[in-house]
Design a protein around this motif. Sequence first.
Motif, PDB file in Angstrom:
ATOM      1  N   GLN A  31      46.533 100.241  54.076  1.00 14.75           N
ATOM      2  CA  GLN A  31      45.164  99.717  53.867  1.00 14.75           C
ATOM      3  C   GLN A  31      44.932  99.116  52.708  1.00 14.75           C
ATOM      4  OE1 GLN A  31      41.836 102.531  53.834  1.00 14.75           O
ATOM      5  NE2 GLN A  31      40.571 101.078  54.569  1.00 14.75           N
ATOM      6  N   LEU A  32      44.243  97.828  52.611  1.00 17.89           N
ATOM      7  CA  LEU A  32      44.341  97.019  51.436  1.00 17.89           C
ATOM      8  C   LEU A  32      42.757  96.389  51.210  1.00 17.89           C
ATOM      9  CD1 LEU A  32      47.338  94.769  51.743  1.00 17.89           C
ATOM     10  CD2 LEU A  32      46.990  96.809  50.201  1.00 17.89           C
ATOM     11  N   ASP A  36      43.061  92.175  47.492  1.00 21.57           N
ATOM     12  CA  ASP A  36      44.551  92.197  47.333  1.00 21.57           C
ATOM     13  C   ASP A  36      45.317  91.328  48.139  1.00 21.57           C
ATOM     14  OD1 ASP A  36      44.376  94.296  45.380  1.00 21.57           O
ATOM     15  OD2 ASP A  36      44.225  95.858  46.881  1.00 21.57           O
ATOM     16  N   ILE A  37      44.652  91.102  49.429  1.00 20.35           N
ATOM     17  CA  ILE A  37      45.104  90.382  50.380  1.00 20.35           C
ATOM     18  C   ILE A  37      45.222  88.754  49.645  1.00 20.35           C
ATOM     19  CG2 ILE A  37      44.896  89.255  52.611  1.00 20.35           C
ATOM     20  CD1 ILE A  37      43.854  92.028  53.421  1.00 20.35           C
ATOM     21  N   VAL A  61      41.849  94.228  63.644  1.00 20.70           N
ATOM     22  CA  VAL A  61      41.664  94.988  62.218  1.00 20.70           C
ATOM     23  C   VAL A  61      40.297  95.475  62.397  1.00 20.70           C
ATOM     24  CG1 VAL A  61      43.195  93.672  61.230  1.00 20.70           C
ATOM     25  CG2 VAL A  61      40.863  92.903  61.165  1.00 20.70           C
ATOM     26  N   VAL A  62      39.930  96.411  61.495  1.00 19.26           N
ATOM     27  CA  VAL A  62      39.031  97.392  61.151  1.00 19.26           C
ATOM     28  C   VAL A  62      38.503  97.167  59.713  1.00 19.26           C
ATOM     29  CG1 VAL A  62      37.347  99.277  61.709  1.00 19.26           C
ATOM     30  CG2 VAL A  62      39.106  98.592  63.439  1.00 19.26           C
ATOM     31  N   THR A  63      37.339  96.644  59.325  1.00 20.63           N
ATOM     32  CA  THR A  63      36.990  96.546  58.030  1.00 20.63           C
ATOM     33  C   THR A  63      36.013  97.668  57.615  1.00 20.63           C
ATOM     34  OG1 THR A  63      35.160  95.054  58.385  1.00 20.63           O
ATOM     35  CG2 THR A  63      37.435  93.869  57.788  1.00 20.63           C
ATOM     36  N   GLN A  64      36.149  98.226  56.352  1.00 19.11           N
ATOM     37  CA  GLN A  64      35.219  99.077  55.950  1.00 19.11           C
ATOM     38  C   GLN A  64      34.611  98.625  54.500  1.00 19.11           C
ATOM     39  OE1 GLN A  64      37.092 103.133  55.839  1.00 19.11           O
ATOM     40  NE2 GLN A  64      35.540 103.808  54.626  1.00 19.11           N
ATOM     41  N   TYR A  71      37.537  96.753  52.744  1.00 24.56           N
ATOM     42  CA  TYR A  71      38.899  97.407  52.990  1.00 24.56           C
ATOM     43  C   TYR A  71      39.180  97.023  54.149  1.00 24.56           C
ATOM     44  CZ  TYR A  71      39.006  99.691  48.467  1.00 24.56           C
ATOM     45  OH  TYR A  71      38.994 100.094  46.853  1.00 24.56           O
ATOM     46  N   VAL A  72      40.468  96.736  54.416  1.00 23.60           N
ATOM     47  CA  VAL A  72      40.972  96.475  55.785  1.00 23.60           C
ATOM     48  C   VAL A  72      42.324  97.087  56.226  1.00 23.60           C
ATOM     49  CG1 VAL A  72      42.063  94.643  57.530  1.00 23.60           C
ATOM     50  CG2 VAL A  72      40.593  93.957  55.242  1.00 23.60           C
TER      51      VAL A  72
END
Length: 72
Positions: A31-32, A36-37, A61-64, A71-72
């Motif tokens: 998870q990044l 960072d991506i 993908v799910v993001t938080q 974060y992904v």
Amino acid sequence: MTEEVTYYADLFKVLSDETRLQILQLLSKDQLCACDIIEEFNITQPTLSYHMKILRDKNLVVTQREGNRVYV
């Protein structure tokens, strides 16, 4: 076309983009944070947002959100 065929045709279009495939490959390991991506691919925030929206729309993908980080 049936709904299933249309779904898979759209999914293959999403996966045909090299950047999106690289993002998925990177995320398969850990998870990044979106920041960072961006650094990993040397792309701009709007470009990452564009690719992430497409991946989210297909439930790949799910993001938080945590504070001001995503974060992904």
